[in-house]
Design a protein around this motif. Sequence first.
Motif, PDB file in Angstrom:
ATOM      1  N   GLY A  33       0.796  -1.223   0.000  1.00  0.00           N
ATOM      2  CA  GLY A  33       0.000   0.000   0.000  1.00  0.00           C
ATOM      3  C   GLY A  33       0.821   1.263   0.000  1.00  0.00           C
ATOM      4  N   ALA A  34       0.553   2.130   0.971  1.00  0.00           N
ATOM      5  CA  ALA A  34       1.195   3.443   1.036  1.00  0.00           C
ATOM      6  C   ALA A  34       2.618   3.394   1.559  1.00  0.00           C
ATOM      7  N   HIS A  35       3.022   2.267   2.114  1.00  0.00           N
ATOM      8  CA  HIS A  35       4.383   2.168   2.631  1.00  0.00           C
ATOM      9  C   HIS A  35       5.387   2.113   1.485  1.00  0.00           C
ATOM     10  N   VAL A  36       6.402   2.951   1.573  1.00  0.00           N
ATOM     11  CA  VAL A  36       7.482   2.938   0.587  1.00  0.00           C
ATOM     12  C   VAL A  36       8.810   2.964   1.330  1.00  0.00           C
ATOM     13  N   GLY A  37       9.828   2.424   0.705  1.00  0.00           N
ATOM     14  CA  GLY A  37      11.127   2.354   1.361  1.00  0.00           C
ATOM     15  C   GLY A  37      12.174   3.244   0.752  1.00  0.00           C
ATOM     16  N   ASN A  38      11.750   4.253  -0.037  1.00  0.00           N
ATOM     17  CA  ASN A  38      12.744   5.066  -0.743  1.00  0.00           C
ATOM     18  C   ASN A  38      13.158   6.332   0.007  1.00  0.00           C
ATOM     19  N   PRO A  65       7.509  12.563  16.597  1.00  0.00           N
ATOM     20  CA  PRO A  65       8.180  13.865  16.450  1.00  0.00           C
ATOM     21  C   PRO A  65       9.149  13.934  15.268  1.00  0.00           C
ATOM     22  N   PHE A  66       9.448  12.792  14.655  1.00  0.00           N
ATOM     23  CA  PHE A  66      10.342  12.741  13.487  1.00  0.00           C
ATOM     24  C   PHE A  66       9.641  11.935  12.397  1.00  0.00           C
ATOM     25  N   MET A  67       8.554  12.462  11.865  1.00  0.00           N
ATOM     26  CA  MET A  67       7.645  11.648  11.049  1.00  0.00           C
ATOM     27  C   MET A  67       8.241  11.229   9.710  1.00  0.00           C
ATOM     28  N   GLY A  68       9.153  12.026   9.135  1.00  0.00           N
ATOM     29  CA  GLY A  68       9.768  11.634   7.877  1.00  0.00           C
ATOM     30  C   GLY A  68       8.740  11.259   6.822  1.00  0.00           C
ATOM     31  N   SER A  69       8.859  10.050   6.292  1.00  0.00           N
ATOM     32  CA  SER A  69       7.972   9.601   5.216  1.00  0.00           C
ATOM     33  C   SER A  69       6.590   9.188   5.703  1.00  0.00           C
ATOM     34  N   GLY A  70       6.367   9.245   7.019  1.00  0.00           N
ATOM     35  CA  GLY A  70       5.030   8.971   7.547  1.00  0.00           C
ATOM     36  C   GLY A  70       4.740   7.521   7.862  1.00  0.00           C
ATOM     37  N   THR A  71       5.772   6.701   8.004  1.00  0.00           N
ATOM     38  CA  THR A  71       5.571   5.275   8.262  1.00  0.00           C
ATOM     39  C   THR A  71       4.708   5.037   9.489  1.00  0.00           C
ATOM     40  N   SER A  72       5.010   5.711  10.596  1.00  0.00           N
ATOM     41  CA  SER A  72       4.246   5.513  11.829  1.00  0.00           C
ATOM     42  C   SER A  72       2.783   5.923  11.658  1.00  0.00           C
ATOM     43  N   LEU A  73       2.576   7.019  10.941  1.00  0.00           N
ATOM     44  CA  LEU A  73       1.213   7.526  10.768  1.00  0.00           C
ATOM     45  C   LEU A  73       0.382   6.595   9.890  1.00  0.00           C
ATOM     46  N   ILE A  74       0.999   6.070   8.844  1.00  0.00           N
ATOM     47  CA  ILE A  74       0.298   5.123   7.977  1.00  0.00           C
ATOM     48  C   ILE A  74      -0.093   3.880   8.774  1.00  0.00           C
ATOM     49  N   ASP A  87       7.550  17.275  11.475  1.00  0.00           N
ATOM     50  CA  ASP A  87       8.807  17.221  10.739  1.00  0.00           C
ATOM     51  C   ASP A  87       9.281  18.643  10.460  1.00  0.00           C
ATOM     52  N   LEU A  88      10.588  18.797  10.310  1.00  0.00           N
ATOM     53  CA  LEU A  88      11.172  20.111  10.035  1.00  0.00           C
ATOM     54  C   LEU A  88      10.910  20.593   8.615  1.00  0.00           C
ATOM     55  N   GLN A  89      10.679  19.662   7.686  1.00  0.00           N
ATOM     56  CA  GLN A  89      10.604  20.022   6.275  1.00  0.00           C
ATOM     57  C   GLN A  89       9.180  19.866   5.741  1.00  0.00           C
ATOM     58  N   GLN A  90       8.617  20.956   5.261  1.00  0.00           N
ATOM     59  CA  GLN A  90       7.260  20.918   4.735  1.00  0.00           C
ATOM     60  C   GLN A  90       7.164  20.038   3.495  1.00  0.00           C
ATOM     61  N   ILE A  91       8.205  20.022   2.676  1.00  0.00           N
ATOM     62  CA  ILE A  91       8.170  19.198   1.467  1.00  0.00           C
ATOM     63  C   ILE A  91       8.075  17.716   1.821  1.00  0.00           C
ATOM     64  N   VAL A  92       8.746  17.317   2.893  1.00  0.00           N
ATOM     65  CA  VAL A  92       8.672  15.931   3.343  1.00  0.00           C
ATOM     66  C   VAL A  92       7.271  15.617   3.854  1.00  0.00           C
ATOM     67  N   ILE A  93       6.692  16.562   4.592  1.00  0.00           N
ATOM     68  CA  ILE A  93       5.329  16.375   5.109  1.00  0.00           C
ATOM     69  C   ILE A  93       4.335  16.253   3.961  1.00  0.00           C
ATOM     70  N   ASN A  94       4.476  17.103   2.960  1.00  0.00           N
ATOM     71  CA  ASN A  94       3.541  17.073   1.827  1.00  0.00           C
ATOM     72  C   ASN A  94       3.564  15.721   1.124  1.00  0.00           C
TER      73      ASN A  94
END
Length: 263
Positions: A33-38, A65-74, A87-94
């Motif tokens: 699904g939405a999980h990606v490893g890149n 607090p360090f959501m990155g690619s959103g693995t925990s949220l997914i 996350d510190l970076q809006q582009i990563v959040i988007n």
Amino acid sequence: MPKYNDIDMTAWKDYEDIVTDSLWIIDKRDNSGAHVGNYHGNFVPQIPHQLFSRYTKKGDWILDPFMGSGTSLIEAQRMKRNAIGIDLQQIVINEAKQRISAEADSESKIITACGDSSTISIKSILDSAGIEKLQFVIFHPPYWDIIKFSDNPNDLSNCDNLETFLDSFGNVIDNTTEFLEKNRYCACVIGDKYANSQVVPLGFYCMNLFMEKNFLLKAVIVKNFGETKGKANQQGIWRYRALKNDFYIFKHEYIFVLKKITD
């Protein structure tokens, strides 16, 4: 039934998928699904899945607090939990939000916020959701400067030295666990590093941070990891270096599970 999870102990034998050993061998990353490893530095979804199964219930609020690619949220969304990612970076959040929305579930609420987890107002985020407390916090900070995630000076991967890294991470712990319910849990996923021809036991430094802040250490889990992007297709080179230079190649990281015992 424990108050911190949905496990029915009258049918405990049915939970064969829940790991209770302190050594986790995960052969393959869940890329469904939405999980990606890149995303450079993200962790396998099986880690939050196991932790959420043991230490949260449906409807609980989880903070990453360090959501990155959103693995925990997914994974939280899949498990009918609510989650907040910072996350510190809006582009990563988007980018993460696009993946999260692809599996949107009406039973789960997902909130994201851009900012520094050491200073961002957690209370304001919780107020926006109409809640007072968190039930779990999952930390997967940068392993200091092994991977540079951004040019932001507040990024932990840009800390000049170990003391600064630990002080900064300590501030994140203080800011985010203030609103964790008493007698609920958090977990930290972290690995060690080499520097100046010696091992820097980053994991245990971070573990001690929590213990110094009066968290009760409940588990030290060792998880395997295989080939990383930085070492892809370079097993022979790294083996040669290890044999020549008296070190061992890291093939593990730690998961520390801790319980908040004070308000």
